[in-house]
Design a protein around this motif. Structure first.
Motif, PDB file in Angstrom:
ATOM      1  N   ARG A  86       0.899  -1.129  -0.077  1.00  0.00           N
ATOM      2  CA  ARG A  86       0.067  -0.307   0.284  1.00  0.00           C
ATOM      3  C   ARG A  86       1.177   1.079   0.070  1.00  0.00           C
ATOM      4  O   ARG A  86       1.000   1.454   1.252  1.00  0.00           O
ATOM      5  N   PRO A  87       1.424   1.670  -0.754  1.00  0.00           N
ATOM      6  CA  PRO A  87       2.143   3.228  -0.959  1.00  0.00           C
ATOM      7  C   PRO A  87       1.392   4.641  -0.801  1.00  0.00           C
ATOM      8  O   PRO A  87       2.285   5.340  -0.537  1.00  0.00           O
ATOM      9  N   ASN A  88       0.677   4.290  -0.535  1.00  0.00           N
ATOM     10  CA  ASN A  88      -0.574   5.502  -0.269  1.00  0.00           C
ATOM     11  C   ASN A  88      -0.282   5.331   1.522  1.00  0.00           C
ATOM     12  O   ASN A  88      -0.819   6.175   1.301  1.00  0.00           O
ATOM     13  N   THR A  89       0.253   4.351   1.732  1.00  0.00           N
ATOM     14  CA  THR A  89       0.129   4.678   3.422  1.00  0.00           C
ATOM     15  C   THR A  89       1.780   4.933   4.275  1.00  0.00           C
ATOM     16  O   THR A  89       3.016   4.208   4.134  1.00  0.00           O
ATOM     17  N   LEU A  90       1.751   5.916   5.094  1.00  0.00           N
ATOM     18  CA  LEU A  90       2.553   6.372   6.094  1.00  0.00           C
ATOM     19  C   LEU A  90       2.841   5.746   7.426  1.00  0.00           C
ATOM     20  O   LEU A  90       1.774   6.639   7.977  1.00  0.00           O
ATOM     21  N   PHE A  91       3.954   5.534   7.504  1.00  0.00           N
ATOM     22  CA  PHE A  91       3.733   5.310   9.649  1.00  0.00           C
ATOM     23  C   PHE A  91       4.788   5.708   9.913  1.00  0.00           C
ATOM     24  O   PHE A  91       5.177   5.987   9.860  1.00  0.00           O
ATOM     25  N   PHE A  92       4.551   6.581  10.928  1.00  0.00           N
ATOM     26  CA  PHE A  92       5.755   7.825  12.004  1.00  0.00           C
ATOM     27  C   PHE A  92       5.537   6.458  13.182  1.00  0.00           C
ATOM     28  O   PHE A  92       3.919   6.614  14.095  1.00  0.00           O
ATOM     29  N   ILE A  93       6.619   5.716  13.647  1.00  0.00           N
ATOM     30  CA  ILE A  93       6.895   5.078  15.025  1.00  0.00           C
ATOM     31  C   ILE A  93       7.569   6.090  16.250  1.00  0.00           C
ATOM     32  O   ILE A  93       8.420   7.381  15.943  1.00  0.00           O
ATOM     33  N   GLY A  94       6.232   5.973  17.200  1.00  0.00           N
ATOM     34  CA  GLY A  94       6.947   7.333  18.444  1.00  0.00           C
ATOM     35  C   GLY A  94       8.224   6.541  19.235  1.00  0.00           C
ATOM     36  O   GLY A  94       8.236   5.180  18.973  1.00  0.00           O
ATOM     37  N   PRO A  95       7.567   7.087  20.297  1.00  0.00           N
ATOM     38  CA  PRO A  95       9.100   6.734  21.210  1.00  0.00           C
ATOM     39  C   PRO A  95       9.115   5.636  21.983  1.00  0.00           C
ATOM     40  O   PRO A  95       7.136   5.490  22.811  1.00  0.00           O
ATOM     41  N   TRP A  96       9.852   4.481  22.853  1.00  0.00           N
ATOM     42  CA  TRP A  96       9.088   3.576  23.811  1.00  0.00           C
ATOM     43  C   TRP A  96       8.440   4.689  25.064  1.00  0.00           C
ATOM     44  O   TRP A  96       9.581   4.501  25.913  1.00  0.00           O
ATOM     45  N   GLN A  97       7.730   3.484  25.530  1.00  0.00           N
ATOM     46  CA  GLN A  97       7.004   4.560  26.371  1.00  0.00           C
ATOM     47  C   GLN A  97       6.109   3.314  27.153  1.00  0.00           C
ATOM     48  O   GLN A  97       5.119   3.344  26.338  1.00  0.00           O
ATOM     49  N   GLN A  98       5.836   2.940  28.368  1.00  0.00           N
ATOM     50  CA  GLN A  98       5.524   2.232  29.470  1.00  0.00           C
ATOM     51  C   GLN A  98       5.053   1.200  28.247  1.00  0.00           C
ATOM     52  O   GLN A  98       3.742   0.839  28.138  1.00  0.00           O
ATOM     53  N   ASN A  99       6.208   0.189  28.371  1.00  0.00           N
ATOM     54  CA  ASN A  99       6.639  -1.065  27.528  1.00  0.00           C
ATOM     55  C   ASN A  99       5.337  -0.692  26.161  1.00  0.00           C
ATOM     56  O   ASN A  99       4.614  -1.935  25.886  1.00  0.00           O
ATOM     57  N   GLN A 100       5.822  -0.008  25.433  1.00  0.00           N
ATOM     58  CA  GLN A 100       5.500   0.409  24.154  1.00  0.00           C
ATOM     59  C   GLN A 100       5.191   1.532  23.128  1.00  0.00           C
ATOM     60  O   GLN A 100       5.971   2.367  23.543  1.00  0.00           O
ATOM     61  N   ARG A 101       5.161   1.165  22.260  1.00  0.00           N
ATOM     62  CA  ARG A 101       5.302   1.953  20.799  1.00  0.00           C
ATOM     63  C   ARG A 101       4.028   2.205  20.498  1.00  0.00           C
ATOM     64  O   ARG A 101       3.124   1.940  20.132  1.00  0.00           O
ATOM     65  N   ARG A 102       3.578   3.803  19.611  1.00  0.00           N
ATOM     66  CA  ARG A 102       2.154   3.955  19.259  1.00  0.00           C
ATOM     67  C   ARG A 102       3.299   4.979  17.912  1.00  0.00           C
ATOM     68  O   ARG A 102       3.463   5.267  17.377  1.00  0.00           O
ATOM     69  N   VAL A 103       1.813   4.192  17.281  1.00  0.00           N
ATOM     70  CA  VAL A 103       2.206   4.106  15.756  1.00  0.00           C
ATOM     71  C   VAL A 103       1.330   4.822  14.576  1.00  0.00           C
ATOM     72  O   VAL A 103       0.309   4.504  15.112  1.00  0.00           O
ATOM     73  N   LEU A 104       1.877   5.921  14.343  1.00  0.00           N
ATOM     74  CA  LEU A 104       0.324   6.990  13.782  1.00  0.00           C
ATOM     75  C   LEU A 104       0.423   6.389  11.955  1.00  0.00           C
ATOM     76  O   LEU A 104       1.755   6.937  11.523  1.00  0.00           O
ATOM     77  N   LEU A 105      -0.226   5.986  11.693  1.00  0.00           N
ATOM     78  CA  LEU A 105      -0.925   5.542  10.254  1.00  0.00           C
ATOM     79  C   LEU A 105      -1.497   6.408   9.811  1.00  0.00           C
ATOM     80  O   LEU A 105      -2.985   7.072   9.947  1.00  0.00           O
ATOM     81  N   ILE A 106      -0.593   6.645   8.311  1.00  0.00           N
ATOM     82  CA  ILE A 106      -1.175   7.898   7.105  1.00  0.00           C
ATOM     83  C   ILE A 106      -2.141   7.010   6.255  1.00  0.00           C
ATOM     84  O   ILE A 106      -1.040   6.680   5.325  1.00  0.00           O
ATOM     85  N   GLU A 107      -2.639   7.414   5.459  1.00  0.00           N
ATOM     86  CA  GLU A 107      -3.519   6.614   4.315  1.00  0.00           C
ATOM     87  C   GLU A 107      -3.493   8.384   3.431  1.00  0.00           C
ATOM     88  O   GLU A 107      -4.454   8.869   3.875  1.00  0.00           O
ATOM     89  N   LEU A 108      -3.042   8.482   2.283  1.00  0.00           N
ATOM     90  CA  LEU A 108      -3.073   9.480   1.580  1.00  0.00           C
ATOM     91  C   LEU A 108      -4.214   9.720   0.611  1.00  0.00           C
ATOM     92  O   LEU A 108      -4.806   8.302   0.343  1.00  0.00           O
ATOM     93  N   ASN A 109      -5.345  10.207   0.420  1.00  0.00           N
ATOM     94  CA  ASN A 109      -6.290  10.219  -0.442  1.00  0.00           C
ATOM     95  C   ASN A 109      -6.200  10.352  -1.657  1.00  0.00           C
ATOM     96  O   ASN A 109      -4.157  10.844  -2.063  1.00  0.00           O
ATOM     97  N   PRO A 110      -6.468   9.694  -2.771  1.00  0.00           N
ATOM     98  CA  PRO A 110      -5.966   9.207  -4.611  1.00  0.00           C
ATOM     99  C   PRO A 110      -5.747  11.118  -5.016  1.00  0.00           C
ATOM    100  O   PRO A 110      -4.692  10.733  -5.869  1.00  0.00           O
ATOM    101  N   ALA A 111      -5.647  12.099  -4.509  1.00  0.00           N
ATOM    102  CA  ALA A 111      -5.793  13.310  -4.605  1.00  0.00           C
ATOM    103  C   ALA A 111      -4.540  13.941  -4.812  1.00  0.00           C
ATOM    104  O   ALA A 111      -3.540  14.505  -4.645  1.00  0.00           O
ATOM    105  N   ALA A 112      -3.983  13.593  -2.827  1.00  0.00           N
ATOM    106  CA  ALA A 112      -2.859  13.919  -2.701  1.00  0.00           C
ATOM    107  C   ALA A 112      -1.774  12.047  -2.760  1.00  0.00           C
ATOM    108  O   ALA A 112      -0.425  12.842  -2.602  1.00  0.00           O
ATOM    109  N   GLN A 113      -1.884  11.736  -3.514  1.00  0.00           N
ATOM    110  CA  GLN A 113      -0.525  10.774  -3.528  1.00  0.00           C
ATOM    111  C   GLN A 113       0.482  10.864  -4.755  1.00  0.00           C
ATOM    112  O   GLN A 113       1.835  10.213  -4.405  1.00  0.00           O
ATOM    113  N   VAL A 114      -0.090  11.699  -5.312  1.00  0.00           N
ATOM    114  CA  VAL A 114       0.630  12.233  -6.190  1.00  0.00           C
ATOM    115  C   VAL A 114       1.445  13.275  -5.970  1.00  0.00           C
ATOM    116  O   VAL A 114       2.992  13.386  -6.573  1.00  0.00           O
ATOM    117  N   LEU A 115       1.582  13.861  -4.440  1.00  0.00           N
ATOM    118  CA  LEU A 115       2.175  14.967  -3.745  1.00  0.00           C
ATOM    119  C   LEU A 115       3.701  13.478  -3.440  1.00  0.00           C
ATOM    120  O   LEU A 115       4.820  14.739  -2.780  1.00  0.00           O
TER     121      LEU A 115
END
Length: 371
Positions: A86-115
């Motif tokens: 899924r090339p239109n998906t970005l993920f940003f991994i957060g720091p290790w806190q409280q024995n876990q990592r929170r990950v932000l998943l971004i899915e670009l709209n079709p209009a934004a994939q060209v960016l």
């Protein structure tokens, strides 16, 4: 005159560093209009890839996931296996806190994939704003699109206005805010002013995670040479501007010190004279008090002189006098001493005792202060 000009222009020079960094940051709104740095006027899309591009919240959807994988590299492999197709998906991994990592998943709209091919680093607007803003609830408008951002100490989340969530009260409920929490409204012009600041606070690790690799560049890393040249140029400008600013400040301070040095020397001399005068006054005051005490002591002694007054002792301690002896009638003596102007109080220090020679007395007196 030249010095005044230097003082007026020197504080503004460090702002060139911020302006140089802001020029590297671009943003695209929901209508796919391009803006550079903190400028509010739209520009034509640049022909070359920009260093950093911030995508408006209306051009992507976001979600949070939690993993108990401590190694960031291992977690990156897991995410690539899961979202690699899924090339239109970005993920940003957060720091290790409280024995876990929170990950932000971004899915670009079709209009934004060209960016993705337009920038080296692609960042979501919500993450950039969360880095630039303090904790709180914000209502952000991008044309007709409105979304809400709720930032807390260790996390943040956003919510687009929709038919289901069409009011601030419903947004508070959906985001888990207090029903009485006020919301700060931000226009897209204000978002533009906050964007470079938020990008600068995210750090290099986040920029690397937002790196977009073009087709045919597999196996290639970030353009370190270009980035190094850019950062070196910015660092050189900052060093030059800072040196000039510090030199101007040092020259200004030295000039002011030369101007006030004679005044300071005169004030120090006056202070020394004042201290010597105060010391002399204290010594004279002490001598005056001693003279008063001695004079009052002899006044009491003379007033107590009588043929029938047989002194046993007369003691003095600063303003306190104690007299003892034997006299036929002690009360007249107490009254006589009490009436002296140099005596503040006078009283029997112990009960009178009758003897063969008269009354044995002990009179305690406090001398008055001479104003």
């Amino acid at each position: 005159m030249a010095e005044t000009k230097t003082q007026a222009t020197a504080p503004a020079r460090p702002n060139k560093l911020k302006q140089s960094f802001a020029a590297l940051v671009w943003r695209v709104n929901r209508q796919l209009q391009w803006f550079q740095g903190n400028q509010s006027a739209a520009k034509a899309a640049p022909k070359r890839r920009v260093a950093c591009l911030v995508v408006a919240r209306g051009l992507y959807s976001e979600s949070w996931q939690t993993f108990n994988i401590r190694s960031q590299r291992a977690l990156q492999k897991v995410l690539k296996q899961k979202y690699g197709n899924r090339p239109n998906t970005l993920f940003f991994i957060g720091p290790w806190q409280q024995n876990q990592r929170r990950v932000l998943l971004i899915e670009l709209n079709p209009a934004a994939q060209v960016l993705q091919d337009k920038a080296y680093t692609l960042l979501p607007e919500s993450m950039v704003l969360s880095a630039a803003l303090p904790n709180g609830l914000y209502e952000i408008a991008d044309g007709e699109q409105v979304y809400y951002l709720h930032k807390q100490e260790q996390q943040w989340q956003t919510l687009l206005r929709s038919q289901l969530v069409n009011s601030l009260d419903k947004a508070r409920l959906a985001l888990g805010c207090s029903a009485t929490q006020a919301a700060t409204q931000l226009s897209y012009q204000q978002v533009g002013a906050l964007t470079p600041r938020g990008v600068s606070k995210l750090g290099l690790a986040t920029w690397q995670q937002g790196y977009q690799q073009q087709e045919g560049q597999a196996g290639k890393g970030l353009p370190w040479q270009q980035i190094g040249i850019t950062l070196g140029a910015i660092g050189g400008i900052y060093l030059l501007v800072s040196s000039a600013y510090l030199y101007a400040q040092a020259a200004m301070i030295e000039s002011k010190l030369e101007q006030i040095t004679p005044e300071v020397a005169a004030l120090l001399d006056q202070q020394q004279q004042l201290q010597r005068s105060q010391q002399a006054i204290n010594e004279l005051s002490g001598q005056r008090v001693n003279d008063q005490r001695i004079n009052a002591f002899w006044q009491v002694f003379i007033a107590a002189q009588a043929d029938d007054n047989n002194f046993t002792y007369l003691q003095a301690n600063d303003s306190k006098l104690v007299m003892g002896g034997t006299i036929p009638e002690a009360l007249p003596l107490l009254s006589k001493l009490y009436d002296l102007p140099s005596v503040k109080t006078a009283e029997f220090g112990s009960p009178l005792r009758n003897s063969r020679l008269g009354q044995q007395y002990r009179i305690e007196m406090e001398l008055a202060d001479d104003e």
